[in-house]
Design a protein around this motif. Structure first.
Motif, PDB file in Angstrom:
ATOM      1  N   TYR A 193       0.824  -1.196   0.000  1.00 12.86           N
ATOM      2  CA  TYR A 193       0.000   0.000   0.000  1.00 12.86           C
ATOM      3  C   TYR A 193       0.855   1.241   0.000  1.00 12.86           C
ATOM      4  N   GLU A 194       0.288   2.246  -0.603  1.00 15.32           N
ATOM      5  CA  GLU A 194       0.963   3.521  -0.489  1.00 15.32           C
ATOM      6  C   GLU A 194       0.634   4.094   0.873  1.00 15.32           C
ATOM      7  N   GLU A 195       1.424   5.039   1.278  1.00 15.68           N
ATOM      8  CA  GLU A 195       1.160   5.690   2.557  1.00 15.68           C
ATOM      9  C   GLU A 195      -0.254   6.245   2.562  1.00 15.68           C
ATOM     10  N   ASP A 196      -0.900   6.162   3.695  1.00 14.29           N
ATOM     11  CA  ASP A 196      -2.231   6.742   3.818  1.00 14.29           C
ATOM     12  C   ASP A 196      -2.175   8.226   3.516  1.00 14.29           C
ATOM     13  N   GLU A 197      -3.289   8.715   2.973  1.00 16.80           N
ATOM     14  CA  GLU A 197      -3.371  10.156   2.802  1.00 16.80           C
ATOM     15  C   GLU A 197      -3.437  10.767   4.194  1.00 16.80           C
ATOM     16  N   ASP A 198      -3.212  12.058   4.243  1.00 12.81           N
ATOM     17  CA  ASP A 198      -3.338  12.738   5.534  1.00 12.81           C
ATOM     18  C   ASP A 198      -4.769  12.532   6.019  1.00 12.81           C
ATOM     19  N   THR A 216      -4.168   6.149  -8.015  1.00 17.17           N
ATOM     20  CA  THR A 216      -2.876   5.854  -7.415  1.00 17.17           C
ATOM     21  C   THR A 216      -2.965   4.548  -6.646  1.00 17.17           C
ATOM     22  N   LEU A 217      -4.163   3.993  -6.586  1.00 18.20           N
ATOM     23  CA  LEU A 217      -4.359   2.796  -5.786  1.00 18.20           C
ATOM     24  C   LEU A 217      -4.194   1.544  -6.626  1.00 18.20           C
ATOM     25  N   THR A 218      -3.797   0.495  -5.958  1.00 19.88           N
ATOM     26  CA  THR A 218      -3.757  -0.787  -6.632  1.00 19.88           C
ATOM     27  C   THR A 218      -5.070  -1.498  -6.360  1.00 19.88           C
ATOM     28  N   VAL A 219      -5.814  -1.716  -7.401  1.00 17.56           N
ATOM     29  CA  VAL A 219      -7.098  -2.376  -7.227  1.00 17.56           C
ATOM     30  C   VAL A 219      -6.901  -3.853  -7.488  1.00 17.56           C
ATOM     31  N   SER A 220      -7.104  -4.653  -6.483  1.00 24.27           N
ATOM     32  CA  SER A 220      -6.816  -6.061  -6.702  1.00 24.27           C
ATOM     33  C   SER A 220      -7.958  -6.955  -6.239  1.00 24.27           C
ATOM     34  N   PHE A 221      -9.147  -6.420  -6.262  1.00 26.08           N
ATOM     35  CA  PHE A 221     -10.298  -7.296  -6.044  1.00 26.08           C
ATOM     36  C   PHE A 221     -11.272  -7.062  -7.201  1.00 26.08           C
ATOM     37  N   PRO A 222     -11.971  -8.095  -7.585  1.00 29.93           N
ATOM     38  CA  PRO A 222     -12.877  -7.947  -8.728  1.00 29.93           C
ATOM     39  C   PRO A 222     -14.170  -7.254  -8.309  1.00 29.93           C
ATOM     40  N   TYR A 223     -14.654  -6.375  -9.133  1.00 34.92           N
ATOM     41  CA  TYR A 223     -15.923  -5.735  -8.788  1.00 34.92           C
ATOM     42  C   TYR A 223     -16.722  -5.408 -10.037  1.00 34.92           C
ATOM     43  N   HIS A 224     -18.020  -5.280  -9.830  1.00 38.46           N
ATOM     44  CA  HIS A 224     -18.915  -4.916 -10.927  1.00 38.46           C
ATOM     45  C   HIS A 224     -19.048  -3.408 -10.987  1.00 38.46           C
ATOM     46  N   GLN A 256      -9.285   5.354  -0.026  1.00 36.66           N
ATOM     47  CA  GLN A 256      -8.174   4.405   0.081  1.00 36.66           C
ATOM     48  C   GLN A 256      -8.416   3.416   1.223  1.00 36.66           C
ATOM     49  N   LYS A 257      -8.946   3.951   2.315  1.00 34.03           N
ATOM     50  CA  LYS A 257      -9.211   3.096   3.480  1.00 34.03           C
ATOM     51  C   LYS A 257     -10.275   2.047   3.133  1.00 34.03           C
ATOM     52  N   ALA A 258     -11.323   2.505   2.411  1.00 28.77           N
ATOM     53  CA  ALA A 258     -12.398   1.568   2.057  1.00 28.77           C
ATOM     54  C   ALA A 258     -11.867   0.478   1.141  1.00 28.77           C
ATOM     55  N   ARG A 299      -8.853  -0.622   0.975  1.00 31.95           N
ATOM     56  CA  ARG A 299      -8.011  -1.546   1.738  1.00 31.95           C
ATOM     57  C   ARG A 299      -8.884  -2.527   2.522  1.00 31.95           C
ATOM     58  N   GLU A 300      -9.973  -1.996   3.100  1.00 29.20           N
ATOM     59  CA  GLU A 300     -10.891  -2.870   3.842  1.00 29.20           C
ATOM     60  C   GLU A 300     -11.422  -3.979   2.946  1.00 29.20           C
ATOM     61  N   VAL A 301     -11.902  -3.576   1.754  1.00 35.56           N
ATOM     62  CA  VAL A 301     -12.485  -4.560   0.843  1.00 35.56           C
ATOM     63  C   VAL A 301     -11.415  -5.541   0.376  1.00 35.56           C
ATOM     64  N   GLU A 302     -10.261  -5.004   0.053  1.00 37.81           N
ATOM     65  CA  GLU A 302      -9.214  -5.864  -0.496  1.00 37.81           C
ATOM     66  C   GLU A 302      -8.739  -6.919   0.508  1.00 37.81           C
ATOM     67  N   LEU A 303      -8.497  -6.474   1.745  1.00 36.50           N
ATOM     68  CA  LEU A 303      -7.991  -7.442   2.726  1.00 36.50           C
ATOM     69  C   LEU A 303      -9.078  -8.444   3.121  1.00 36.50           C
ATOM     70  N   HIS A 304     -10.305  -7.956   3.165  1.00 40.55           N
ATOM     71  CA  HIS A 304     -11.411  -8.885   3.445  1.00 40.55           C
ATOM     72  C   HIS A 304     -11.531  -9.907   2.314  1.00 40.55           C
ATOM     73  N   TRP A 305     -11.445  -9.386   1.097  1.00 42.47           N
ATOM     74  CA  TRP A 305     -11.550 -10.259  -0.082  1.00 42.47           C
ATOM     75  C   TRP A 305     -10.440 -11.318  -0.092  1.00 42.47           C
ATOM     76  N   LEU A 306      -9.258 -10.883   0.256  1.00 47.32           N
ATOM     77  CA  LEU A 306      -8.103 -11.797   0.247  1.00 47.32           C
ATOM     78  C   LEU A 306      -8.294 -12.978   1.195  1.00 47.32           C
ATOM     79  N   THR A 307      -9.038 -12.764   2.267  1.00 48.62           N
ATOM     80  CA  THR A 307      -9.119 -13.791   3.309  1.00 48.62           C
ATOM     81  C   THR A 307     -10.494 -14.429   3.418  1.00 48.62           C
ATOM     82  N   ASN A 308     -11.428 -13.995   2.562  1.00 45.64           N
ATOM     83  CA  ASN A 308     -12.808 -14.415   2.806  1.00 45.64           C
ATOM     84  C   ASN A 308     -13.097 -15.875   2.480  1.00 45.64           C
ATOM     85  N   ALA A 309     -12.107 -16.595   1.935  1.00 41.33           N
ATOM     86  CA  ALA A 309     -12.327 -18.019   1.667  1.00 41.33           C
ATOM     87  C   ALA A 309     -12.342 -18.840   2.952  1.00 41.33           C
TER      88      ALA A 309
END
Ligand SMILES: Nc1ncnc2c1ncn2[C@@H]1O[C@H](COP(=O)(O)OP(=O)(O)OP(=O)(O)O)[C@@H](O)[C@H]1O
Length: 525
Positions: A4-9, A128-136, A180-182, A184-194
């Motif tokens: 992740y990039e550094e959080d915004e202020d 600037t974000l890396t989007v790594s979860f699939p979405y509609h 960015q926070k949202a 990250r929430e979705v991405e990390l949840h997605w990564l582990t939701n199996a």
């Protein structure tokens, strides 16, 4: 790709969000059809409020229920629903759980739909974000009927019920304002939701309402609700060690899965443990990844988070901390379930009083006789090993999972202890760090003479105060407003302090100091 990039202020970000939200909350011009989710300002908190009334055809004709019966199937379904065009090295038809590596590969997939792929490529180039979860990107209302039923309310808004149009199945919908926070929430949840003890994600949408881009996460609906509500609805009567062991076994499995992927949840609490039902066969699942974080290599996490009840000392001290934060929180959760109140709290009704902060930092808490004498020494020792003030001394998740409480090996039941206070180093309190006072709860106001039964003075600083034995702890939900405020301050990662109006503050400590030092008349609360 996953760094992740550094959080915004965060201050800046929040200011912007507040401005936008204020703007949108006063703009009521959009028709319900155009905007099923309206953000509104409600007592200073962000909340997504529903005002769409489902049309009669949308009120589901409950058809054949297509139950996704395993996390693998859920995962596969999401993958097939949303995206896949890169060749990935996994067999989606097999019944085996997808490994984290496979999940990661899947997350990289682009859309099958060329238009969507192109669009997503553009989005990624711009972002600037890396989007790594699939979405509609199409409207969620094409696939789901959004109900006005509110399933739960959290810090980030309301969780609503929704129904899959083609099956009638009920799901929970969490709406997050895109940030960015949202992501990250979705991405990390997605990564582990199996994992079977993590709430499964069914679909993710990126939709825009009134120019506010939102991420909408459709997750499985857990009928038993959250564990705190379940625990309180039966009167906060302590659970048996067997039951707590089962809960910790299941949630610990999820935490182990996260920690093995180098992800820390950072907000483990009873509200974020969801229950499949209320009976003995309940499956417990970890949800709400709002504060989950994966540290960059060799970098410990630094931003303060967590609810004060569950916050470990290094978080309060703004020092570096890592996955051991989750271990502390598990210790707090175990403590609450076994006795009905938290180990650290302020008797004055504030979430994070100086006294509470100091007790957390020093590891001062009690195992009062009434609730704890029937709990085994082994289990109390486990809690002591989880609530250690030094993060590196705490049990790891692997160590916790090997304890008799979790493995289900027979444990020697607790027995009534006649001594009022167990001193550090004694059998009942073998903790070398922190001080555990059997039979007392810490309080801010009283400074009793504390001696053990043989007359020795306990090694406790004079400033540490205790509750008289028998005084009841506050209800867990009773100090929500202050908890919310304290959480906001902690999560900001800034020394931003909420200053009460000095002329009307009802804080007794402040009132006393004001009266003594400033000769200002005391406000009677
Ligand atoms: N899948 C679900 N099934 C059933 N109830 C749910 C589900 N998801 C959330 N809830 C309910 O909604 C509440 C809030 O959800 P969640 O924790 O995800 O929101 P939040 O805004 O991130 O909350 P917070 O950050 O305050 O913990 C939960 O405590 C629970 O009662």
């Amino acid at each position: 790709m996953f760094e992740y990039e550094e959080d915004e202020d965060p201050m800046e970000q929040q200011k912007q969000e507040e401005e936008e939200l204020k703007h949108h909350s006063t703009d009521h011009s959009g028709s319900p059809q155009e905007n099923p989710f309206r953000f509104s300002y409600d007592t200073g908190k962000r909340a997504a409020s529903m005002f769409v009334t489902p049309s009669s055809e949308d009120l589901i004709a409950y058809g054949t229920k297509h139950l996704l019966d395993s996390p693998t199937a859920v995962q596969r379904s999401l993958v097939l629903n949303a995206t896949t065009s890169l060749n990935i090295d996994c067999d989606l038809s097999s019944d085996e759980d997808l490994s984290p590596t496979t999940q990661r590969k899947i997350c990289f997939c682009a859309s099958q739909n060329p238009a969507e792929t192109q669009e997503q490529g553009l989005r990624q180039a711009k972002s600037t974000l890396t989007v790594s979860f699939p979405y509609h990107q199409h409207q969620i209302t094409e696939d789901y009927t959004i109900s006005a039923e509110i399933i739960g309310i959290g810090e980030s808004g309301k969780v609503m019920a929704c129904y899959k149009k083609n099956t009638g199945e009920k799901f929970a919908l969490k709406v997050l304002r895109d940030s960015q926070k949202a992501r990250r929430e979705v991405e990390l949840h997605w990564l582990t939701n199996a994992h079977e003890n993590v709430v499964s994600i069914l679909d993710i949408y990126e939709n825009t309402f009134d120019n506010v881009k939102c991420l909408l996460m459709v997750v499985e609906f857990l009928e038993g609700g959250d564990l705190l509500s379940q625990f309180e609805s039966q009167g906060s009567v302590p659970y048996s060690e067997k039951k707590v062991g089962e809960i910790i076994r299941q949630i610990g499995n999820a935490v182990m899965y996260l920690h093995d992927m180098n992800i820390a949840h950072r907000d483990i609490k009873l509200e974020n443990i969801l229950c499949s039902g209320t009976g003995d066969n309940c499956v417990y699942k970890l949800g709400d990844y709002g504060f989950a974080k994966r540290p960059e290599r060799n970098v410990l996490m630094e931003s303060p988070c967590c609810t004060p009840f569950y916050a470990p000392p290094e978080v309060l001290g703004r020092e570096r901390y890592d996955k051991s934060c989750d271990m502390w929180s598990l210790g707090v959760a175990m403590y609450i379930l076994l006795c009905g109140y938290p180990p650290f709290y302020s008797m004055k009704g504030v979430a994070l009083s100086p006294g509470m902060r100091s007790r957390i930092a020093n590891g001062y808490y009690a195992f009062p006789h009434e609730e704890w004498d029937c709990v085994s020494k082994d289990t109390k020792d486990d809690i002591r090993c989880l609530l250690r003030t030094n993060p590196s001394d705490r049990l790891t998740i692997h160590e916790l999972m090997a304890t008799p409480l979790v493995t289900g090996e027979p444990i020697v039941p607790g027995k009534h202890v006649t001594t009022a206070i167990a001193i550090p180093g004694s059998d009942e309190s073998s903790e070398s760090e922190g001080t555990i006072f059997e039979g007392f709860i810490a309080e801010e106001e009283e400074i009793p003479e504390i001696t053990d039964t043989v007359g020795e003075i306990l090694p406790v600083p004079k400033s540490v105060r205790f509750l008289r034995d028998g005084v009841k702890a506050p209800r867990l939900h009773s100090i929500q407003e202050e908890v919310g405020r304290a959480m906001e301050i902690m999560r900001m990662g800034h020394d931003q302090v909420y200053v009460k109006n000095p002329t009307s503050s009802c804080n007794n400590l402040f009132a006393r100091r004001r009266a003594i030092h400033l000769s200002i008349p005391r406000v009677h609360c």
